[in-house]
Write a protein that holds these residues in place. Structure first.
Motif, PDB file in Angstrom:
ATOM      1  N   ALA A 193       0.659  -1.463  -0.189  1.00 42.89           N
ATOM      2  CA  ALA A 193       0.163   0.275  -0.076  1.00 42.89           C
ATOM      3  C   ALA A 193       0.980   0.800   0.329  1.00 42.89           C
ATOM      4  N   PRO A 194       0.204   2.654  -0.239  1.00 40.93           N
ATOM      5  CA  PRO A 194       0.890   3.783   0.255  1.00 40.93           C
ATOM      6  C   PRO A 194       1.448   3.613   1.087  1.00 40.93           C
ATOM      7  N   GLN A 195       1.954   5.021   1.230  1.00 42.23           N
ATOM      8  CA  GLN A 195       2.993   5.531   2.468  1.00 42.23           C
ATOM      9  C   GLN A 195       1.700   5.838   3.206  1.00 42.23           C
ATOM     10  N   GLY A 196       1.424   5.295   4.460  1.00 44.22           N
ATOM     11  CA  GLY A 196       0.662   5.859   5.806  1.00 44.22           C
ATOM     12  C   GLY A 196      -0.614   4.910   5.574  1.00 44.22           C
ATOM     13  N   VAL A 197      -0.805   3.922   4.746  1.00 47.28           N
ATOM     14  CA  VAL A 197      -1.859   3.203   4.473  1.00 47.28           C
ATOM     15  C   VAL A 197      -1.515   1.758   5.178  1.00 47.28           C
ATOM     16  N   TYR A 198      -2.086   1.444   6.439  1.00 46.30           N
ATOM     17  CA  TYR A 198      -1.815  -0.067   6.619  1.00 46.30           C
ATOM     18  C   TYR A 198      -2.555  -0.875   6.392  1.00 46.30           C
ATOM     19  N   GLY A 199      -2.543  -2.318   6.591  1.00 51.77           N
ATOM     20  CA  GLY A 199      -3.268  -3.730   6.183  1.00 51.77           C
ATOM     21  C   GLY A 199      -4.358  -4.155   7.602  1.00 51.77           C
ATOM     22  N   GLY A 200      -3.526  -3.506   9.165  1.00 45.88           N
ATOM     23  CA  GLY A 200      -4.577  -4.457  10.123  1.00 45.88           C
ATOM     24  C   GLY A 200      -5.196  -3.354  10.768  1.00 45.88           C
ATOM     25  N   SER A 201      -5.422  -3.659  12.157  1.00 44.33           N
ATOM     26  CA  SER A 201      -5.803  -2.622  12.807  1.00 44.33           C
ATOM     27  C   SER A 201      -5.779  -3.615  14.547  1.00 44.33           C
ATOM     28  N   LEU A 202      -6.593  -2.645  15.766  1.00 40.92           N
ATOM     29  CA  LEU A 202      -5.808  -3.466  16.288  1.00 40.92           C
ATOM     30  C   LEU A 202      -7.492  -4.392  17.590  1.00 40.92           C
ATOM     31  N   ALA A 203      -8.123  -4.852  18.235  1.00 38.95           N
ATOM     32  CA  ALA A 203      -8.590  -5.489  18.899  1.00 38.95           C
ATOM     33  C   ALA A 203      -8.356  -4.183  20.327  1.00 38.95           C
ATOM     34  N   LEU A 263     -16.749   7.841  14.190  1.00 39.29           N
ATOM     35  CA  LEU A 263     -16.854   6.876  12.927  1.00 39.29           C
ATOM     36  C   LEU A 263     -16.263   7.534  11.614  1.00 39.29           C
ATOM     37  N   ASP A 264     -16.501   8.932  11.240  1.00 37.38           N
ATOM     38  CA  ASP A 264     -16.050   8.756   9.891  1.00 37.38           C
ATOM     39  C   ASP A 264     -14.772   9.682   9.813  1.00 37.38           C
ATOM     40  N   GLN A 265     -14.289   9.967  10.684  1.00 37.75           N
ATOM     41  CA  GLN A 265     -12.891  10.179  10.614  1.00 37.75           C
ATOM     42  C   GLN A 265     -12.455   9.481  11.393  1.00 37.75           C
ATOM     43  N   GLN A 266     -12.684   7.316  11.511  1.00 32.36           N
ATOM     44  CA  GLN A 266     -11.628   6.461  11.668  1.00 32.36           C
ATOM     45  C   GLN A 266     -10.497   6.039  10.190  1.00 32.36           C
ATOM     46  N   PRO A 267     -10.155   5.389  10.371  1.00 34.77           N
ATOM     47  CA  PRO A 267      -8.467   5.129   9.780  1.00 34.77           C
ATOM     48  C   PRO A 267      -9.737   4.470   8.716  1.00 34.77           C
ATOM     49  N   THR A 272      -7.289   4.661   5.397  1.00 31.59           N
ATOM     50  CA  THR A 272      -5.611   4.703   5.607  1.00 31.59           C
ATOM     51  C   THR A 272      -5.208   3.259   6.482  1.00 31.59           C
ATOM     52  N   VAL A 273      -6.553   2.784   6.112  1.00 31.79           N
ATOM     53  CA  VAL A 273      -5.996   0.720   6.721  1.00 31.79           C
ATOM     54  C   VAL A 273      -7.450  -0.181   5.637  1.00 31.79           C
ATOM     55  N   ALA A 274      -6.904  -1.339   5.737  1.00 32.72           N
ATOM     56  CA  ALA A 274      -7.669  -1.624   5.022  1.00 32.72           C
ATOM     57  C   ALA A 274      -8.856  -2.491   5.710  1.00 32.72           C
ATOM     58  N   THR A 275      -8.671  -2.751   7.050  1.00 30.39           N
ATOM     59  CA  THR A 275      -9.066  -3.389   8.093  1.00 30.39           C
ATOM     60  C   THR A 275      -9.703  -3.043   8.987  1.00 30.39           C
ATOM     61  N   THR A 276     -10.556  -3.562   9.424  1.00 34.39           N
ATOM     62  CA  THR A 276     -10.815  -2.663  11.515  1.00 34.39           C
ATOM     63  C   THR A 276     -12.014  -3.235  11.864  1.00 34.39           C
TER      64      THR A 276
END
Length: 436
Positions: A193-203, A263-267, A272-276
């Motif tokens: 992904a482009p810099q600053g974009v991540y695949g995962g999120s945290l529980a 919610l509308d500002q979350q990654p 900026t994330v692929a999953t949550t």
């Protein structure tokens, strides 16, 4: 873990309450209040939290209720999540609580055990068609102090548009993927992904910790107290630390900046994330905020963990204040929201999949594509459901905030996961003891 099939479609309060509820009746309606509907003009207040879509739909149902009950006027009050609990605590302590209260399981025991809520078994609210295991999630200390509005399953939300853009597909084993497999896949997304974009999120909340505990054959609460093994909490925090250090998810600094956003500002919403991780019925809100196609897949599981660790959480409840001078009318309004066919169609799945499963048939033809995704995903989880867990006990309403506080210490490496686990359990234990 015993399996129960739930066919239902699916902090800041404690101090204020402790000061103000000594005079409340213990689970009874207001002084001299009748449990029979009046023919005279009656005004009741209804309070809920949520966004614009919820406010609009709820007001439509209120308008319909007033047409069918011309002697009852319903005054609507609403706010966002944080302001909601502050205002409710203040009004309850001041003996000016709304008649009908939207309740959450984080706060149910705190309000019920302090006598702020009426026992709904004394009032005329039909729960026919609601699974006993679902209805039981509204109980506290032997009384029924809240009726579930809805239930929802936890899901992994996946921005498939983003995956298509970077050329990394979802793996084929998402129906059974482990946390290790999720992290490895998320790393590959971050790298592509482009810099600053991540695949995962945290529980990082109570629902996810409950599920993680159940995957490990553990439980978060039992018998009005915290029951989780420190090693389970340690593993939960270690999972988050490993994810940030590996690059599967955003670094600690980014997480700290975004974890409390709307919610509308979350990654996921801003790409900026692929999953949550979120409850399935939030797919409509996230889809609208992100403008992306979102797919729902199961959350990862512990390797070799319990197969029936999932459960449908009561998304929200309706409660009646023990201070209400018109409990019969308050109950009639709740019953209308739960059972009136027109009301059910108006609300749809905005508050989650209806807790009375038969009412899903009423809204099936009117579901949006996103709502249909939530229904289909929840149906797919039926074979993996276990017993519903114990609700958050009195005194532990701030469990989400405590998790986030210790998570932050772990991610910034101010504490080890083991020390954070001990601290988390000690803090929750103390909070419950102080509220007793």
């Amino acid at each position: 873990m015993k399996r129960t099939f739930l066919r239902a479609g699916v902090g800041i309060v404690a101090a204020s309450l402790a000061l103000g509820l000594a005079g409340c009746g213990l689970g009874t309606a207001g002084d001299g209040a009748s449990t029979e509907l009046s023919d005279e003009p009656v005004t009741i207040r209804m309070y809920w939290w949520g966004g614009d879509a919820r406010h609009q739909r709820t007001q439509e149902v209120i308008d319909l209720f007033e047409k069918k009950h011309p002697n009852i006027t319903v005054e609507a009050e609403f706010s966002d999540w944080n302001a909601y609990w502050e205002k409710l605590a203040t009004s309850t302590a001041g003996k000016n609580s709304p008649d009908v209260i939207q309740m959450d399981q984080l706060y149910l025991a705190s309000y019920a055990d302090r006598g702020a809520l009426a026992d709904l078994r004394d009032l005329d609210i039909s729960t026919k068609g609601m699974e006993e295991s679902v209805l039981g999630m509204g109980e506290s200390d032997g009384g029924l102090y809240a009726v579930p509005i809805s239930t929802s399953a936890m899901a992994t939300f996946v921005n498939t548009d983003l995956l298509d853009q970077i050329g990394v597909p979802l793996p084929d084993n998402t129906d059974s993927w482990t946390w290790d497999e999720y992290e490895a896949w998320a790393q590959s997304v971050t790298q592509a992904a482009p810099q600053g974009v991540y695949g995962g999120s945290l529980a990082q909340n109570e629902f996810m910790l409950q599920l993680f505990a159940r995957q490990n054959g553990d439980e978060l609460f039992a018998d009005g107290d915290i029951a989780i093994d420190p090693e389970t909490v340690e593993a939960f925090f270690q999972l988050a630390l490993d994810s940030t250090k590996s690059g599967a998810s955003a670094p600690a600094s980014t997480w700290a900046e975004t974890s409390g956003l709307a919610l509308d500002q979350q990654p996921l919403s801003v790409g900026t994330v692929a999953t949550t991780f979120a409850t399935a019925t939030q797919v409509s809100a996230y889809s609208q905020a992100s403008g992306a196609n979102l797919e729902l897949v199961p959350i990862p599981t512990v390797k070799g963990g319990e197969k029936d660790a999932d459960y449908f959480k009561a998304g929200m409840y309706w409660s009646v204040s023990s201070q209400s001078k018109h409990p019969a009318e308050a109950a009639a309004l709740i019953d209308f929201f739960l059972n009136d066919p027109e009301a059910v169609k108006i609300i749809g799945t905005e508050r989650g999949l209806p807790a009375i499963s038969s009412t899903l048939d009423l809204i099936g033809d009117d579901l949006t594509p996103e709502e249909s995704k939530a229904v289909a995903f929840s149906d797919s989880r039926l074979p993996f459901l276990g017993d519903a867990p114990a609700i958050v006990p009195n005194g532990a309403s701030d469990v989400d905030a405590v998790i986030v506080r210790y998570m932050q210490d772990v991610l910034f490496e101010r504490q080890t996961p083991a020390d954070a686990a001990k601290g988390f359990i000690a803090d929750i234990t103390q909070s419950i003891a102080s509220a007793g």
